[in-house]
Design a protein around this motif. Structure first.
Motif, PDB file in Angstrom:
ATOM      1  N   VAL A 106      12.355  12.816   0.843  1.00 40.11           N
ATOM      2  CA  VAL A 106      12.592  13.683  -0.317  1.00 40.11           C
ATOM      3  C   VAL A 106      12.847  12.874  -1.578  1.00 40.11           C
ATOM      4  O   VAL A 106      12.940  13.447  -2.674  1.00 40.11           O
ATOM      5  N   THR A 107      12.978  11.548  -1.460  1.00 35.17           N
ATOM      6  CA  THR A 107      13.186  10.717  -2.646  1.00 35.17           C
ATOM      7  C   THR A 107      12.016  10.832  -3.610  1.00 35.17           C
ATOM      8  O   THR A 107      12.196  10.850  -4.832  1.00 35.17           O
ATOM      9  N   ASN A 108      10.806  10.907  -3.069  1.00 37.97           N
ATOM     10  CA  ASN A 108       9.636  11.085  -3.938  1.00 37.97           C
ATOM     11  C   ASN A 108       9.715  12.414  -4.685  1.00 37.97           C
ATOM     12  O   ASN A 108       9.352  12.500  -5.867  1.00 37.97           O
ATOM     13  N   ILE A 109      10.184  13.459  -3.998  1.00 43.37           N
ATOM     14  CA  ILE A 109      10.356  14.750  -4.662  1.00 43.37           C
ATOM     15  C   ILE A 109      11.404  14.646  -5.758  1.00 43.37           C
ATOM     16  O   ILE A 109      11.256  15.218  -6.842  1.00 43.37           O
ATOM     17  N   ALA A 110      12.483  13.894  -5.475  1.00 47.86           N
ATOM     18  CA  ALA A 110      13.525  13.704  -6.484  1.00 47.86           C
ATOM     19  C   ALA A 110      12.976  13.006  -7.724  1.00 47.86           C
ATOM     20  O   ALA A 110      13.289  13.384  -8.866  1.00 47.86           O
ATOM     21  N   LEU A 111      12.136  11.988  -7.527  1.00 46.08           N
ATOM     22  CA  LEU A 111      11.555  11.277  -8.673  1.00 46.08           C
ATOM     23  C   LEU A 111      10.617  12.187  -9.460  1.00 46.08           C
ATOM     24  O   LEU A 111      10.598  12.149 -10.702  1.00 46.08           O
ATOM     25  N   ILE A 112       9.847  13.017  -8.772  1.00 45.83           N
ATOM     26  CA  ILE A 112       8.969  13.960  -9.458  1.00 45.83           C
ATOM     27  C   ILE A 112       9.793  14.933 -10.296  1.00 45.83           C
ATOM     28  O   ILE A 112       9.451  15.237 -11.450  1.00 45.83           O
ATOM     29  N   ILE A 113      10.884  15.424  -9.729  1.00 44.48           N
ATOM     30  CA  ILE A 113      11.759  16.360 -10.460  1.00 44.48           C
ATOM     31  C   ILE A 113      12.342  15.692 -11.698  1.00 44.48           C
ATOM     32  O   ILE A 113      12.361  16.272 -12.796  1.00 44.48           O
ATOM     33  N   VAL A 114      12.818  14.459 -11.537  1.00 45.77           N
ATOM     34  CA  VAL A 114      13.455  13.757 -12.659  1.00 45.77           C
ATOM     35  C   VAL A 114      12.452  13.489 -13.774  1.00 45.77           C
ATOM     36  O   VAL A 114      12.734  13.719 -14.958  1.00 45.77           O
ATOM     37  N   TYR A 115      11.278  12.995 -13.409  1.00 48.38           N
ATOM     38  CA  TYR A 115      10.283  12.675 -14.441  1.00 48.38           C
ATOM     39  C   TYR A 115       9.735  13.931 -15.115  1.00 48.38           C
ATOM     40  O   TYR A 115       9.379  13.903 -16.298  1.00 48.38           O
ATOM     41  N   SER A 116       9.657  15.040 -14.370  1.00 45.14           N
ATOM     42  CA  SER A 116       9.048  16.258 -14.905  1.00 45.14           C
ATOM     43  C   SER A 116      10.039  17.148 -15.640  1.00 45.14           C
ATOM     44  O   SER A 116       9.661  17.845 -16.580  1.00 45.14           O
ATOM     45  N   ALA A 117      11.313  17.130 -15.199  1.00 44.01           N
ATOM     46  CA  ALA A 117      12.273  18.106 -15.710  1.00 44.01           C
ATOM     47  C   ALA A 117      12.472  18.008 -17.207  1.00 44.01           C
ATOM     48  O   ALA A 117      12.566  19.027 -17.899  1.00 44.01           O
ATOM     49  N   GLY A 118      12.530  16.807 -17.720  1.00 47.79           N
ATOM     50  CA  GLY A 118      12.788  16.655 -19.155  1.00 47.79           C
ATOM     51  C   GLY A 118      11.545  16.583 -20.007  1.00 47.79           C
ATOM     52  O   GLY A 118      11.643  16.379 -21.226  1.00 47.79           O
ATOM     53  N   PRO A 161       0.815  -1.228   0.000  1.00 48.26           N
ATOM     54  CA  PRO A 161       0.000   0.000   0.000  1.00 48.26           C
ATOM     55  C   PRO A 161       0.843   1.272   0.000  1.00 48.26           C
ATOM     56  O   PRO A 161       0.493   2.252  -0.667  1.00 48.26           O
ATOM     57  N   ARG A 162       1.956   1.269   0.737  1.00 49.28           N
ATOM     58  CA  ARG A 162       2.822   2.444   0.750  1.00 49.28           C
ATOM     59  C   ARG A 162       3.456   2.652  -0.624  1.00 49.28           C
ATOM     60  O   ARG A 162       3.557   3.784  -1.111  1.00 49.28           O
ATOM     61  N   MET A 163       3.895   1.564  -1.242  1.00 47.49           N
ATOM     62  CA  MET A 163       4.475   1.660  -2.587  1.00 47.49           C
ATOM     63  C   MET A 163       3.439   2.189  -3.587  1.00 47.49           C
ATOM     64  O   MET A 163       3.763   3.020  -4.450  1.00 47.49           O
ATOM     65  N   PHE A 164       2.219   1.702  -3.455  1.00 42.92           N
ATOM     66  CA  PHE A 164       1.152   2.155  -4.350  1.00 42.92           C
ATOM     67  C   PHE A 164       0.894   3.642  -4.148  1.00 42.92           C
ATOM     68  O   PHE A 164       0.737   4.395  -5.130  1.00 42.92           O
ATOM     69  N   ALA A 165       0.851   4.088  -2.888  1.00 42.48           N
ATOM     70  CA  ALA A 165       0.611   5.503  -2.603  1.00 42.48           C
ATOM     71  C   ALA A 165       1.769   6.362  -3.109  1.00 42.48           C
ATOM     72  O   ALA A 165       1.544   7.438  -3.683  1.00 42.48           O
ATOM     73  N   ASN A 166       3.020   5.894  -2.911  1.00 44.75           N
ATOM     74  CA  ASN A 166       4.177   6.637  -3.429  1.00 44.75           C
ATOM     75  C   ASN A 166       4.074   6.831  -4.938  1.00 44.75           C
ATOM     76  O   ASN A 166       4.267   7.936  -5.456  1.00 44.75           O
ATOM     77  N   THR A 167       3.772   5.760  -5.636  1.00 44.20           N
ATOM     78  CA  THR A 167       3.689   5.825  -7.101  1.00 44.20           C
ATOM     79  C   THR A 167       2.560   6.730  -7.559  1.00 44.20           C
ATOM     80  O   THR A 167       2.717   7.488  -8.522  1.00 44.20           O
ATOM     81  N   PHE A 168       1.428   6.642  -6.885  1.00 50.30           N
ATOM     82  CA  PHE A 168       0.285   7.462  -7.284  1.00 50.30           C
ATOM     83  C   PHE A 168       0.588   8.946  -7.096  1.00 50.30           C
ATOM     84  O   PHE A 168       0.275   9.773  -7.974  1.00 50.30           O
ATOM     85  N   ILE A 169       1.193   9.305  -5.968  1.00 53.29           N
ATOM     86  CA  ILE A 169       1.543  10.710  -5.721  1.00 53.29           C
ATOM     87  C   ILE A 169       2.534  11.211  -6.766  1.00 53.29           C
ATOM     88  O   ILE A 169       2.373  12.301  -7.334  1.00 53.29           O
ATOM     89  N   ILE A 170       3.557  10.410  -7.026  1.00 55.77           N
ATOM     90  CA  ILE A 170       4.572  10.794  -8.019  1.00 55.77           C
ATOM     91  C   ILE A 170       3.935  10.945  -9.397  1.00 55.77           C
ATOM     92  O   ILE A 170       4.210  11.904 -10.127  1.00 55.77           O
ATOM     93  N   ALA A 171       3.069  10.003  -9.768  1.00 49.68           N
ATOM     94  CA  ALA A 171       2.455  10.035 -11.095  1.00 49.68           C
ATOM     95  C   ALA A 171       1.539  11.241 -11.265  1.00 49.68           C
ATOM     96  O   ALA A 171       1.526  11.885 -12.327  1.00 49.68           O
ATOM     97  N   VAL A 172       0.756  11.568 -10.241  1.00 57.98           N
ATOM     98  CA  VAL A 172      -0.173  12.695 -10.339  1.00 57.98           C
ATOM     99  C   VAL A 172       0.582  14.013 -10.491  1.00 57.98           C
ATOM    100  O   VAL A 172       0.279  14.832 -11.370  1.00 57.98           O
ATOM    101  N   PHE A 173       1.576  14.239  -9.629  1.00 57.55           N
ATOM    102  CA  PHE A 173       2.340  15.485  -9.713  1.00 57.55           C
ATOM    103  C   PHE A 173       3.133  15.568 -11.018  1.00 57.55           C
ATOM    104  O   PHE A 173       3.227  16.636 -11.632  1.00 57.55           O
ATOM    105  N   THR A 174       3.705  14.445 -11.446  1.00 57.86           N
ATOM    106  CA  THR A 174       4.434  14.440 -12.711  1.00 57.86           C
ATOM    107  C   THR A 174       3.512  14.744 -13.872  1.00 57.86           C
ATOM    108  O   THR A 174       3.876  15.486 -14.798  1.00 57.86           O
TER     109      THR A 174
END
Length: 295
Positions: free
Chosen positions: A155-167, A83-96
């Motif tokens: 902050v790892t989730n923030i890092a993933l959002i930055i990486v996926y969004s930056a390019g 469930p935590r992994m699912f929530a992490n991915t969902f948050i990252i995907a929505v913001f990205t």
């Protein structure tokens, strides 16, 4: 005269017969392809209800079924916290998704409607860089994020959002090509009426570009949702794992005998948001296409 009519009728009859044979052959071929495409999906869904948790069984489909795999996947969180992994991915995907759509829109509008120095150079550079696979930059991205302290903790989730969004702004070519088809006379009429560039972008370009916005939103959501390589390089602990890493972990030798059925259940759960996204977006896509044609 009668012979020619008979010959014509025979020719038409042969054409109809050959057309029917071709239609039957086409439908048989498509049915076989559909069966091949659907069979793995049916199997993974059936495996998710398999009472036997081991990866190997004597039959192709399970002989005993249970819903305990889904229950255990979301309740037994001591070993793998899905469930935590699912929530992490969902948050990252929505913001990205939100950030990437915004980046692509503003970059595409600037390159489609504005003329400035180095415009063509930038587009050529983006085209050339897009030819190289993103996996080539994984090591460099990791060390940059590590130097910034973004590879540990929450902050790892923030890092993933930055990486996926930056390019994401580099993927402007499809959106820009669509905006190029919008008549510039609409912009000029709006400017004559006193509209600012932002109002032209918001009130004219965005409504007409809805089909491409839907496309970009789907791409922006699916990229982090399905990615494994970048998530594996950046997320170092299970607290920051995404669903791709969680599913991969379930197939390791110390987990696979007890977690394979849960892996199948997790794969089904991962596909549900994708299916919902496509169903919802398809409706908006059709409506926006109809609106753009009327406009």
């Amino acid at each position: 005269m009668s012979k020619s009519l008979d010959h014509t009728n025979a020719t038409l009859h042969d054409q109809r017969a050959s057309r029917r044979i071709a239609d039957v052959a086409t439908h048989i071929f498509l049915s076989v392809l559909a069966f091949i495409w659907v069979l793995p999906i049916i199997w993974i869904v059936a495996a998710s209800f398999n009472k036997n948790t081991a990866p190997y069984s004597a039959t192709f489909f399970p002989t005993e079924y249970t819903v305990n795999n889904y229950v255990a996947l979301f309740t037994e969180r001591d070993v793998l916290d899905f469930p935590r992994m699912f929530a992490n991915t969902f948050i990252i995907a929505v913001f990205t998704c939100i950030i990437s759509v915004f980046f692509v829109l503003i970059v595409s509008f600037s390159l489609s409607r504005m003329r400035f120095r180095f415009r063509k150079i930038y587009m050529n550079m983006a085209l050339i860089l897009g030819m190289f696979p993103g996996i080539m930059a994984v090591v460099a991205i990791y060390f940059i994020l590590k130097a910034l302290g973004l590879t540990n903790g929450a902050v790892t989730n923030i890092a993933l959002i930055i990486v996926y969004s930056a390019g994401s702004g580099m993927g402007f070519y499809i959106m820009k090509g669509y905006m190029d088809t919008i008549p510039k006379s609409l912009d000029e009429a709006a400017y004559l009426d006193g509209c600012t560039r932002w109002q032209v972008f918001r009130l004219i370009i965005l409504p007409i570009s809805k089909p491409m916005i839907v496309y970009q939103a789907i791409i922006g959501f699916l990229t982090p949702w399905l990615d494994f390589v970048l998530a594996k390089a950046i997320a170092r602990t299970q607290d920051n794992y995404t669903v791709a890493l969680g599913l991969w972990k379930m197939l390791e030798k110390e987990y696979i005998h007890d977690w394979f059925a849960r892996f199948a259940a997790g794969a089904v759960c991962v596909s549900i948001p994708i299916v919902i996204l496509f169903i919802v977006m398809q409706r908006y896509y059709q409506e926006s296409m109809a609106g753009s044609v009327k406009g």
